[in-house]
Scaffold this motif. Structure first.
Motif, PDB file in Angstrom:
ATOM      1  N   ASP A 143      40.595 -20.131 -54.196  1.00 31.47           N
ATOM      2  CA  ASP A 143      40.090 -20.509 -52.885  1.00 31.47           C
ATOM      3  C   ASP A 143      38.792 -21.280 -53.062  1.00 31.47           C
ATOM      4  N   CYS A 148      35.512 -22.816 -51.058  1.00 33.86           N
ATOM      5  CA  CYS A 148      34.730 -22.781 -49.826  1.00 33.86           C
ATOM      6  C   CYS A 148      34.100 -24.153 -49.590  1.00 33.86           C
ATOM      7  N   THR A 178      38.288  -9.104 -46.399  1.00 31.88           N
ATOM      8  CA  THR A 178      39.262 -10.069 -46.903  1.00 31.88           C
ATOM      9  C   THR A 178      40.473  -9.337 -47.489  1.00 31.88           C
ATOM     10  N   SER A 221      42.379 -11.365 -49.442  1.00 37.13           N
ATOM     11  CA  SER A 221      42.656 -12.297 -50.528  1.00 37.13           C
ATOM     12  C   SER A 221      42.481 -11.625 -51.892  1.00 37.13           C
ATOM     13  N   ASN A 228      41.460  -6.101 -54.655  1.00 38.80           N
ATOM     14  CA  ASN A 228      42.647  -6.636 -53.982  1.00 38.80           C
ATOM     15  C   ASN A 228      43.653  -7.139 -55.012  1.00 38.80           C
ATOM     16  N   TRP A 234      31.629 -16.235 -48.049  1.00 38.84           N
ATOM     17  CA  TRP A 234      32.602 -15.361 -47.390  1.00 38.84           C
ATOM     18  C   TRP A 234      32.526 -15.428 -45.864  1.00 38.84           C
TER      19      TRP A 234
END
Length: 381
Positions: free
Chosen positions: A88, A90, A257, A259, A280, A314
């Motif tokens: 990911d 940002c 999250t 993710s 996660n 985040w």
């Protein structure tokens, strides 16, 4: 002259290089004693259990397709959990996902991380031959946004230094390994890898510091200790530069999250190189109904600076996060600078050899490879 089966070998250091050397020598019939100054095996690859959290000493993924791991056939013993093959990114207030187009074909079409033409050209880079005397950045800067927003922050986390400081030839091998590999972690932490290898070694002496090679009762010695110790034992005048890093572990709200992917800042707005809700990805890294966040910095930063940057990345407030642990690792990885030579002889003098990732590649595979090559050269001596 003693036969191979009659040789008694001392291996200094029970990190990945030392364990690999010991296994290779044992398989050839040698009697091997491994001496380790600390109370555990693994060197930089270790995991602590604190308040129900599994904390690796530094964020590190294990590539299950590394050639040396395949050779040792050890991954099947690790209860291995594969990581996502996407990251990911940002950008401003949005998070864009980019990864293997075979798994996420639409992600490659997002122009925020570079045009589709640029991404196709990058595939050409992976299959090309790098030139001596250039850096990874020299070769990748032509890819514009793909490099600045994705590859540079991602690779800074891989090399623990700017790609501008890394030799293009050795650096490309690391890049290729991430593209083609299957990274992940053992369910009980990265430290399970050296533990599994240590089970194969018959004689390991923990809490045994070797300050001099004189007096060692062995026909041959492999020094597979950390670079500083090796330099002292072998009187090495010039040693490679070492990259430092700090890993920050925070307990974060479970709803923050879902993710399991690595998050990088495509605009480099602070000291954090990468961040991931590691529990996660591997649920056993945190107690039930808790989320563990792992974040990495490679330059000095206060916790307030880290929290500020994580809040940007985040998109949440970080003021109530609990800091579980902070690991400062001053000797995280060797830096393979411009013009760094390839693999060289491990022989220092008659019956004395050296091993370590700083001699092959700054990776777990590099450490394992160096240990095996040192052992094989010793056997031919």
């Amino acid at each position: 002259m003693k036969s191979v089966s009659d040789k008694k070998v001392a291996v200094i250091g029970a990190g990945l290089a030392g364990l690999s050397a010991a296994i290779t020598l044992q398989d050839a019939g040698c009697e091997v004693d491994v001496y380790e100054s600390s109370d555990r095996v693994g060197g930089r690859v270790a995991t602590d259990l604190i308040d129900g959290y599994r904390l690796d000493r530094g964020f590190q993924l294990i590539n299950s397709r590394y050639p040396e791991l395949l050779r040792l056939d050890v991954v099947r013993e690790l209860n291995f959990v594969e990581a996502s093959r996407s990251v990911d990114v940002c950008l401003d207030e949005a998070i864009v996902t980019l990864g293997d187009p075979r798994e996420n074909p639409f992600a490659a079409l997002n122009s925020a991380t570079g045009s589709i033409f640029t991404k196709l050209r990058f595939i050409g880079y992976l299959t090309s031959t790098s030139k001596q005397g250039r850096s990874v950045e020299d070769e990748l800067s032509q890819y514009g946004d793909l490099y600045q927003r994705v590859l540079k922050p991602f690779l800074s986390g891989v090399f623990l230094t700017s790609p501008a400081n890394v030799d293009a030839v050795s650096g490309k091998e690391i890049v290729r390994s991430f593209i083609s590999g299957k990274p992940g972690l053992p369910a009980h932490g990265a430290g399970e890898l050296p533990k599994a290898l240590a089970q194969r070694v018959r004689s390991i002496h923990l809490n045994t510091r070797i300050d001099s090679l004189d007096g060692l009762k062995a026909d041959a010695v492999i020094v597979a200790a950390d670079l500083t110790t090796a330099a002292q034992l072998l009187d090495i005048p010039n040693v490679p530069k070492l990259a430092s890093s700090t890993t920050w572990y925070h307990e974060v709200p479970i709803e923050m999250t879902l993710s399991n992917r690595l998050l990088i800042d495509g605009q480099s707005r602070g000291p954090v190189i990468n961040s991931i809700a590691i529990s996660n990805m591997v649920p056993s890294y945190a107690p039930i109904r808790k989320t563990l966040l792992s974040s990495t910095t490679i330059e000095f930063a206060s916790e307030s600076e880290v929290r500020r940057h994580l809040a940007i990345m985040w998109g949440v407030s970080t003021s109530e996060w609990a800091l579980i642990a902070k690991y400062e690792i001053p000797k995280s990885l060797p830096i393979f600078g411009l013009g760094k030579q390839g693999i060289q002889s491990a022989k220092v003098s008659e019956n004395l050899f050296v091993a370590g990732d700083y001699r092959t590649a700054p990776s777990q595979n590099g450490a394992l490879l160096s240990g095996r090559l040192a052992a094989q050269e010793l056997l031919l001596n």
